[in-house]
Write an enzyme that holds these catalytic residues in place. Structure first.
Site, PDB file in Angstrom:
ATOM      1  N   ASP A 167       1.599   4.697   2.327  1.00  0.00           N
ATOM      2  CA  ASP A 167       1.015   5.599   3.535  1.00  0.00           C
ATOM      3  C   ASP A 167       1.683   6.838   3.620  1.00  0.00           C
ATOM      4  O   ASP A 167       2.711   7.241   3.176  1.00  0.00           O
ATOM      5  CB  ASP A 167       1.920   4.745   4.629  1.00  0.00           C
ATOM      6  N   ASP A 174       0.915  -1.326   0.146  1.00  0.00           N
ATOM      7  CA  ASP A 174       0.158  -0.022   0.045  1.00  0.00           C
ATOM      8  C   ASP A 174       0.923   1.415  -0.115  1.00  0.00           C
ATOM      9  O   ASP A 174       2.070   1.135  -0.205  1.00  0.00           O
ATOM     10  CB  ASP A 174      -0.847  -0.003   1.280  1.00  0.00           C
ATOM     11  N   ASP A 203      -3.357   4.778   2.391  1.00  0.00           N
ATOM     12  CA  ASP A 203      -3.761   4.822   4.041  1.00  0.00           C
ATOM     13  C   ASP A 203      -3.082   6.398   4.396  1.00  0.00           C
ATOM     14  O   ASP A 203      -2.080   6.587   4.003  1.00  0.00           O
ATOM     15  CB  ASP A 203      -2.829   4.012   5.235  1.00  0.00           C
TER      16      ASP A 203
HETATM   17  P1  UTP Z   1       2.493  -1.065   6.663  1.00  0.00           P
HETATM   18  O1  UTP Z   1       1.579  -2.253   6.979  1.00  0.00           O
HETATM   19  O2  UTP Z   1       2.058  -0.229   5.262  1.00  0.00           O
HETATM   20  O3  UTP Z   1       3.828  -1.866   6.222  1.00  0.00           O
HETATM   21  O4  UTP Z   1       2.779  -0.268   7.914  1.00  0.00           O
HETATM   22  P2  UTP Z   1       4.955  -1.019   5.445  1.00  0.00           P
HETATM   23  O5  UTP Z   1       6.366  -1.431   5.926  1.00  0.00           O
HETATM   24  O6  UTP Z   1       4.692  -0.002   4.647  1.00  0.00           O
HETATM   25  O7  UTP Z   1       5.048  -2.515   4.211  1.00  0.00           O
HETATM   26  P3  UTP Z   1       4.171  -2.619   2.950  1.00  0.00           P
HETATM   27  O8  UTP Z   1       5.206  -2.581   1.879  1.00  0.00           O
HETATM   28  O9  UTP Z   1       3.382  -1.565   2.954  1.00  0.00           O
HETATM   29  O10 UTP Z   1       3.792  -4.204   3.126  1.00  0.00           O
HETATM   30  C1  UTP Z   1       3.499   0.888   8.004  1.00  0.00           C
HETATM   31  C2  UTP Z   1       3.768   1.355   9.393  1.00  0.00           C
HETATM   32  O11 UTP Z   1       2.604   1.876  10.022  1.00  0.00           O
HETATM   33  C3  UTP Z   1       2.587   1.161  11.110  1.00  0.00           C
HETATM   34  C4  UTP Z   1       3.238  -0.149  11.194  1.00  0.00           C
HETATM   35  O12 UTP Z   1       3.801  -0.517  12.269  1.00  0.00           O
HETATM   36  C5  UTP Z   1       4.142  -0.028  10.069  1.00  0.00           C
HETATM   37  O13 UTP Z   1       5.514   0.166  10.965  1.00  0.00           O
HETATM   38  N1  UTP Z   1       1.119   0.990  11.485  1.00  0.00           N
HETATM   39  C6  UTP Z   1       0.057   0.443  10.634  1.00  0.00           C
HETATM   40  C7  UTP Z   1       0.646   1.480  12.670  1.00  0.00           C
HETATM   41  O14 UTP Z   1       1.459   2.093  13.473  1.00  0.00           O
HETATM   42  N2  UTP Z   1      -0.606   1.299  12.955  1.00  0.00           N
HETATM   43  C8  UTP Z   1      -1.573   0.537  11.902  1.00  0.00           C
HETATM   44  O15 UTP Z   1      -2.579   0.464  12.405  1.00  0.00           O
HETATM   45  C9  UTP Z   1      -1.102   0.013  10.920  1.00  0.00           C
HETATM   46 MN    MN Z   2       2.695   0.211   3.580  1.00  0.00          MN
END
Ligand code: UTP
Ligand code: MN
Length: 505
Positions: free
Chosen positions: A347, A345, A429
């Site tokens: 973020d 995704d 997100d």
């Molecule tokens: P992600 O699940 O998007 O992982 O969460 P990522 O590292 O970006 O990996 P990919 O490439 O998308 O698979 C990003 C960060 O946001 C935090 C997680 O701890 C992670 O470090 N996070 C995610 C939260 O703090 N709360 C949440 O509800 C979701």
């Molecule tokens: Mn991510």
């Protein structure tokens, strides 16, 4: 230290029939161990033999063992630290050494003599242990031994620098898959153990080719070591292969791969006999709005997002911000901030330099995006964090309580050829944070997930502090520690600053 010991082992031996290593040293030890037919008293109490079945074969081993015992030798059925002489056939010293090291891990000592079966047969002929000559010793590559670098790896992943340059991808992929299996089976503790083990291997400067490179490394439990050993010796782990082929695992992967579907829902469906997308569609299960969208865009959402796509979406979000609240700032977070080239995704963290100006921002951004036709799905949750009320304790899950929008973006793509769709669906997100919590949110949302978990564990266990994506609370001083940058948070925690590109634990 290790090579020194090795050298000693190699130079000892000539003329000695076992002055090292024998612990119990009693004459009746031939009777220990289970189930062997020994009743002869041992004639050579200093010599405890073990015949390695590998390449020798079970029947030849049994035959030679009987022969040895008949001549008054102690021959052990199973390997233990009592063994002084290991007898092998057609094995190299390195292979045997590797095997032994995994056997005696934790017992701290390997036996002095690794010998070819020729020593054994000559001793049988002589009716006593013959002098150990160089030709009897298994050939070990001493040079290689001396090159074993003992790397020291700190226990907490947040104390380490883990780049994307992973020299042990085969091993870490295997361990990550087992972590995933555990997480999909409600075995969180086991999942974390595998993730920690994988993270240690990711931090190593070299590929692991030999179990002895793992000596002294933290977080490698027995289970992880077995998996690693299996791969080093056989090229694959039987447990990993079995997992990949397991119908239940495959079904859990497919079903939780649907946006909006968690483990609990997937398990319920599996119990109802639903193992595939087709079966789900045919089943007539009621799906909520997120799951409907997830199913509809299944293929797109399971296709990795590239950095170019992330940048294209960033440009759109910037445009939205410029339009609804000039001055608002936005950061790419998650894996892309750590330098990953793809992600599941995209973020973003949004804030405004004046505290309070961010209030009400999310609905405006979302409505702008919607009006422009960028959103295929969105669900916004309100900010529910109140310092005074919630205090430092973090919520039971790691979910934090920022105002947040889970969305599916409709990203226009360059049409590269005929028949290609002009757009794809991408998970995005959006998180909004007040500027006072921005550094904590940035740190908390940059990941990796294990790095975050380890930061919180470090804070709690080592510093008696509570860290969340909102704040850092010092339990000893009973006060919040403020920070306006990630560097300050690391400093509060007594940790060396680790830049995002080195948080890929
Ligand atoms: P992600 O699940 O998007 O992982 O969460 P990522 O590292 O970006 O990996 P990919 O490439 O998308 O698979 C990003 C960060 O946001 C935090 C997680 O701890 C992670 O470090 N996070 C995610 C939260 O703090 N709360 C949440 O509800 C979701
Ligand atoms: Mn991510």
């Amino acid at each position: 230290m290790v090579p020194l010991k090795r050298r000693k082992v190699l130079s000892s031996g000539a003329g000695s029939t076992g002055t090292t290593g024998s612990t119990g040293n009693t004459g009746n030890t031939g009777n220990t161990g289970s189930g062997h037919e020994v009743t002869f008293p041992s004639k050579f109490p200093q010599v405890v033999l073990f015949l390695l079945e590998r390449r020798m074969g079970a029947s030849r081993k049994a035959f030679l063992s009987r022969l040895g015992r008949g001549k008054g030798f102690q021959v052990e059925e199973t390997f233990s630290e009592r063994v002084t002489h290991v007898i092998c056939e057609n094995n190299s010293g390195d292979e045997v050494r590797r095997w032994l090291e995994s056997e005696v891990r934790g017992q701290g000592r390997t036996p002095a003599h690794l010998l070819d079966v020729s020593w054994f047969t000559e001793s049988m002929r002589a009716g006593r242990p013959v002098e150990i000559l160089d030709g009897h010793k298994l050939q070990e590559q001493q040079i290689e031994e001396e090159e074993v670098v003992v790397v020291s790896v700190p226990v907490y992943a947040c104390q380490r620098r883990t780049t994307l340059d992973n020299h042990n991808a085969v091993l870490t992929d295997a361990l990550s898959l087992l972590a995933e299996k555990a997480e999909l089976s409600d075995e969180e503790g086991r999942g974390v153990a595998f993730r920690r083990a994988a993270a240690v291997l990711k931090a190593l400067p070299e590929p692991v080719t030999d179990m002895k490179q793992l000596r002294g490394l933290p977080c490698l439990g027995g289970h992880s070591l077995r998996v690693i050993k299996d791969i080093l010796e056989n090229g694959a782990s039987s447990e990993v292969e079995a997992t990949k082929n397991s119908e239940r695992f495959k079904a859990l992967k497919v079903l939780t791969g649907i946006f909006g579907v968690g483990v609990k829902t997937a398990e319920r469906w599996i119990r109802d006999g639903i193992l595939s997308l087709q079966q789900l569609q045919d089943s007539g299960q009621t799906l909520n709005r997120a799951q409907q969208a997830g199913l509809q865009h299944y293929e797109d959402l399971n296709q990795p997002v590239t950095k170019e796509e992330a940048d294209a979406i960033a440009a759109v979000v910037e445009e939205a911000l410029a339009s609804v609240l000039p001055g608002a700032r936005m950061n790419l977070i998650g894996g892309f901030r750590r330098g990953k080239l793809t992600g599941h995704d995209v973020d973003f963290l949004i804030t405004h330099p004046e505290e309070g100006r961010e209030v009400g921002l999310m609905p405006k951004v979302v409505s702008w995006l919607e009006t422009q036709g960028f959103l295929l799905y969105q669900k916004t949750t309100r900010n529910s964090y109140l310092e005074a009320k919630d205090g430092p304790a973090r919520p039971a899950s790691n979910m934090d309580r920022f105002e947040r929008c889970f969305s599916i973006f409709k990203l226009s793509e360059e049409v590269k050829g005929e028949g290609l769709r002009p757009w794809r669906a991408v998970r995005v997100d959006l998180v909004v944070s007040p500027i006072s919590q921005f550094a904590f949110a940035l740190l908390g949302w940059t990941g990796s997930k294990l790095f975050e978990r380890e930061l919180r564990r470090w804070a709690g266990h080592e510093k008696n502090m509570s860290l969340s994506s909102h704040a850092l609370f010092d339990n000893k001083q009973s006060r919040y520690l403020r920070a306006s940058s990630e560097e300050e948070i690391f400093a509060h925690l007594g940790l060396e600053y680790v830049p995002p590109s080195e948080r890929n634990a």
